[in-house]
Each structure stands twice: as C-alpha cells, then as structure tokens.
Design an enzyme around this catalytic site. Structure first.
Site, PDB file in Angstrom:
ATOM      1  N   CYS A   1     -12.791   0.654 -15.907  1.00  0.00           N
ATOM      2  CA  CYS A   1     -13.163   2.001 -15.738  1.00  0.00           C
ATOM      3  C   CYS A   1     -12.080   2.948 -15.480  1.00  0.00           C
ATOM      4  CB  CYS A   1     -14.466   2.055 -14.511  1.00  0.00           C
ATOM      5  SG  CYS A   1     -15.376   3.511 -14.492  1.00  0.00           S
TER       6      CYS A   1
ATOM      7  N   CYS B   1     -16.052   0.157 -21.579  1.00  0.00           N
ATOM      8  CA  CYS B   1     -17.440  -0.093 -20.917  1.00  0.00           C
ATOM      9  C   CYS B   1     -18.006  -1.340 -21.494  1.00  0.00           C
ATOM     10  CB  CYS B   1     -18.401   1.091 -21.395  1.00  0.00           C
ATOM     11  SG  CYS B   1     -17.705   2.437 -20.837  1.00  0.00           S
TER      12      CYS B   1
ATOM     13  N   CYS C   1     -24.916   2.103 -15.409  1.00  0.00           N
ATOM     14  CA  CYS C   1     -24.021   3.305 -15.107  1.00  0.00           C
ATOM     15  C   CYS C   1     -24.597   4.406 -15.656  1.00  0.00           C
ATOM     16  CB  CYS C   1     -22.907   3.036 -16.106  1.00  0.00           C
ATOM     17  SG  CYS C   1     -21.577   4.289 -15.765  1.00  0.00           S
TER      18      CYS C   1
ATOM     19  N   CYS D   1     -17.472  -3.923 -18.815  1.00  0.00           N
ATOM     20  CA  CYS D   1     -17.856  -3.662 -17.358  1.00  0.00           C
ATOM     21  C   CYS D   1     -18.998  -4.296 -17.123  1.00  0.00           C
ATOM     22  CB  CYS D   1     -18.258  -2.032 -17.489  1.00  0.00           C
ATOM     23  SG  CYS D   1     -18.824  -1.293 -15.750  1.00  0.00           S
TER      24      CYS D   1
ATOM     25  N   GLU E   1       0.730  -1.017   0.045  1.00  0.00           N
ATOM     26  CA  GLU E   1      -0.046   0.063   0.079  1.00  0.00           C
ATOM     27  C   GLU E   1       0.893   1.086  -0.166  1.00  0.00           C
ATOM     28  OE1 GLU E   1      -2.850   0.311  -0.464  1.00  0.00           O
ATOM     29  OE2 GLU E   1      -3.565  -1.824  -0.572  1.00  0.00           O
TER      30      GLU E   1
END
Length: 308
Positions: A210, A217, A226, A220, A54
């Site tokens: 995205c 798309c 959306c 997706c 992270e």
DNA sequence: TAGGCGTGGCG
DNA sequence: TCGCCAAGCCT
C-alpha cells in the site's frame, strides 16, 4: 485527503468486532508470509538494535539504513559503548543518512540510558518517550517491537493503510489527527503478542504493498474490503501536501558544511568552509545554526570540528 | 502548529 | 527533468 481529517466511517471496525478481527488475521497472515528479513527484526538485535534502527529509519529508506546500521551495531553493540564515544564520532559515523541531529540525539539517548537505566534500554513507554530523539512513534515502536508490548504504532505507512482501507482516502491528513489516534487505539488487538504483530504487519503492508505512489492492490490481503478501492480509488482532491524544498536552502548549506567536517581529521579553518557556499550571509547563518545545534564545535582561531 | 531539519532514488 | 517520497522529532 492530505489536509482534511477524514471522518471515521460509522461502524468502523473496532478490535472487538468481527471485521476488526478479520483484518488482524488477514494482515498478520500476510506479514508472516511476506515480511522482509531485516537485521533489526532478528532476536539477536535486541532492544538496542531496535532503537538504533528506529532512529535511522526516521524519514530514511531501509536500503540506505542497512549498511550504516550494521556498522553501528558492530562498533557500538551496547548503549554504553556509544555513550563512551564523543558525540562527534556519532555524527561522523552517521555518514550521509541525513538529518544528522538524529545522530546527536541517539548519542544523547545512549548517555541517558547509561545514566538513568543502568545501560539497558528502558521498557516503559514513558521512559522511552523521555529520551532525546524519541517521540510518540519511536517510543511505541521500541516498546512494541523490542518488548512485545501493546501500543498503537502510527507511522506514515500505517496512517496511509488506515486512510485507504478504513477512511476511503488516498492519503492520510497532513498532520496526525485525534481521529487517527482513536482509530489506531480501537483497532489494537487485545493481547500483547497479537498487538505487536499487528503493528509490524500494518507497517510492512504500507511499505511493500500500500505504497504512496503506486499501490499494488492485487497483492493486498485486504483489498476486498478497502474503502478507497470500493469507492473507485478516487484521487486526492484537497490542497497539495507541504513540499520539502531543498535546493538553495539553509539545509543544503548545512549539509555541505557538515560533509567537509565529517571527512576532516583535523580542525577545519573557516576559509575552507567558506568554499562550500558562495553567499556569505546564508553561509554564516548555516554555520551558526550547526554550532547552536551542537553539531559543530567552534575553536579558537576561527577553526571548527565535530563536537568532542 | 507550522515549519525547519539531509539525502538520494525513483516515476 | 524535477517534484515526490522515505519507520519523525522538536520548537
């Protein structure tokens, strides 16, 4: 809309709504099918592996992190191993990942974990947040990914997914808004494992499908609902995003100075550092900044090295 | 809260 | 080519 807070549409899907649950299922199912096999997602990474990843992934692409992550975990498999090193070694091993203060802070986090938590990455969000270099996002990410807890994880990927899918905007606001936090909280699944899966899945959707420049798309799982697509995928019309100028800035000079010091095995004379930048005032300011940040240690005789 | 803070790849 | 972008944090 980078700068205007996109309003949450009326009837926004909370966790307890049918639409909210449908989104969870679609995105989590997609994730289980398409998630990348990244080393910090494997069980053997542990909480320390998650935390190291992270830190490295803050503003830095996965592909550049991968080799450095492997080196760090092999060299410092536990927080105690890193805590026993000098901070300068952490900065050196950071290599060219960028934002080297992260290396210093990760080292400081390892020291704090050793001193305050018996060498174990803490499990509580508040304890994580108190570590150097750990902000709201990283605390939530470690608690969620390493310990399976239920926290809203709001990174740039998730913010973009929410902006498009729910607010109908191409981009999220420039800075994270209270409305975004509320939306993330409302959408969080009730049970811990599902919430943790949702966090990882929404991040991955933003990272792989995205994306900022050219969303795919057709791939997706939630394209059909959306809000941005349904509105015709309108282009961002607000003020432009704050740019990251770099050429000719102090940041560039700092980078050049630190690159010399990373490669050096002996203290470096000022005269050597002077060669990295022609303009003396900016050069001195950059070096002073590195010293005051703790990234560079000044020695007698106008010599410099990474901090011991 | 706006701005500083690295680096490199990509469209 | 060059601006945009990449799992933010800190002051």
């Amino acid at each position: 809309m980078r700068d205007s807070a996109a309003p949450v549409p009326a009837g926004a899907p909370g966790e307890n709504t049918a639409r909210g649950r449908a989104l969870h299922g679609l995105v989590i199912d997609w994730f289980q099918e398409h998630a990348r096999d990244l080393p910090w997602r494997r069980p053997e990474a542990g909480a320390w592996g998650v935390m190291v990843s992270e830190f490295m992934l803050q503003q830095t692409p996965v592909n550049r992190v991968l080799p450095v992550y492997q080196e760090w975990l092999a060299r410092w498999p536990r927080p105690a191993d890193l805590a026993a090193e000098s901070p300068g070694e952490a900065v050196r091993a950071w290599g060219r990942l960028g934002y080297p203060r992260r290396a210093l802070r990760l080292h400081g986090a390892a020291v704090a974990i050793q001193e305050r938590h018996g060498g174990e990455v803490p499990t509580e969000h508040a304890q994580l947040l108190a570590l150097p270099g750990v902000g709201e996002y990283t605390a939530a990410a470690v608690a969620s990914f390493a310990y399976g807890q239920r926290h809203p994880v709001l990174d740039t990927n998730v913010r973009r997914v929410f902006a498009r899918a729910l607010s109908g905007s191409q981009y999220p606001p420039n800075a994270t808004t209270a409305a975004e936090r509320r939306l993330a909280r409302e959408l969080l699944p009730d049970d811990e494992p599902t919430a943790a899966a949702w966090a990882a899945a929404t991040m991955e959707l933003g990272a792989l499908v995205c994306t900022a420049r050219s969303p795919e798309c057709v791939r997706c799982p939630i394209a059909a609902s959306c809000a941005w697509r349904l509105a015709g995928a309108p282009a961002h019309d607000g003020p432009p995003r704050r740019g990251q100028t770099y050429a000719g800035t102090d940041r560039q000079v700092r980078g050049k100075l630190l690159a010399v010091l990373r490669e050096a095995t002996e203290p470096v004379p000022q005269a050597v550092l002077d060669r990295v930048w022609h303009e003396p005032v900016q050069r001195a300011r950059a070096l002073d900044g590195l010293v005051s940040d703790g990234l560079v240690e000044p020695l007698a005789g106008r010599r410099y090295r990474l901090p011991r």
